[in-house]
Motif scaffolding. Structure first.
Motif, mmCIF file in Angstrom:
data_model
loop_
_atom_site.group_PDB
_atom_site.id
_atom_site.type_symbol
_atom_site.label_atom_id
_atom_site.label_comp_id
_atom_site.label_asym_id
_atom_site.label_seq_id
_atom_site.Cartn_x
_atom_site.Cartn_y
_atom_site.Cartn_z
ATOM 1 N N MET A 1 20.777 45.610 27.765
ATOM 2 C CA MET A 1 22.086 45.266 27.251
ATOM 3 C C MET A 1 23.138 45.791 28.224
ATOM 4 S SD MET A 1 23.719 46.289 23.556
ATOM 5 C CE MET A 1 24.016 48.022 23.793
ATOM 6 N N GLU A 2 23.834 44.910 28.874
ATOM 7 C CA GLU A 2 24.899 45.296 29.797
ATOM 8 C C GLU A 2 26.247 45.190 29.091
ATOM 9 O OE1 GLU A 2 24.889 46.411 33.007
ATOM 10 O OE2 GLU A 2 22.727 46.582 32.780
ATOM 11 N N LEU A 3 27.059 46.199 29.240
ATOM 12 C CA LEU A 3 28.396 46.214 28.645
ATOM 13 C C LEU A 3 29.427 46.420 29.744
ATOM 14 C CD1 LEU A 3 27.757 48.649 25.642
ATOM 15 C CD2 LEU A 3 27.791 46.168 25.579
ATOM 16 N N ASN A 4 30.583 45.745 29.618
ATOM 17 C CA ASN A 4 31.655 46.044 30.556
ATOM 18 C C ASN A 4 32.336 47.338 30.098
ATOM 19 O OD1 ASN A 4 33.678 45.462 28.625
ATOM 20 N ND2 ASN A 4 33.696 43.304 29.191
ATOM 21 N N ASP A 5 33.312 47.807 30.864
ATOM 22 C CA ASP A 5 33.936 49.108 30.573
ATOM 23 C C ASP A 5 34.582 49.158 29.189
ATOM 24 O OD1 ASP A 5 33.129 50.060 33.012
ATOM 25 O OD2 ASP A 5 35.068 49.729 33.991
#
Length: 82
Positions: A1-5
């Protein structure tokens, strides 16, 4: 799971809001709860530092092995009048 800032910051604030005061979460704990392992600890630490500067989190502890930094929700200071 990639999340932006921004998504990571919101996820951290939400997690701490749900778990505090039952748990005192460190950056390692937050990383494990959000991602399942410690590989994202550096990104979580950086996000927590930004959230402190933005007055969205507070931090206690000395940052050493026996007293690590732990995070809790930010609350505005109370104006106590005598």
């Amino acid at each position: 799971m990639e999340l932006n800032d921004a998504e990571l910051a919101d996820a951290i604030v939400s997690l701490i809001g749900r778990k505090y005061p039952r748990l005192k979460l460190t950056d390692e704990d937050i990383s494990e709860m959000l991602f399942g392992h410690c590989c994202y600890r550096r990104q979580v630490n950086e996000a927590c530092r930004r959230l402190i500067l933005e007055n969205r989190l507070n931090r206690k502890g000395e940052g050493v092995a026996y007293d690590p930094f732990w995070y809790f929700p930010w609350h505005p200071p109370v104006d106590r009048r005598s």
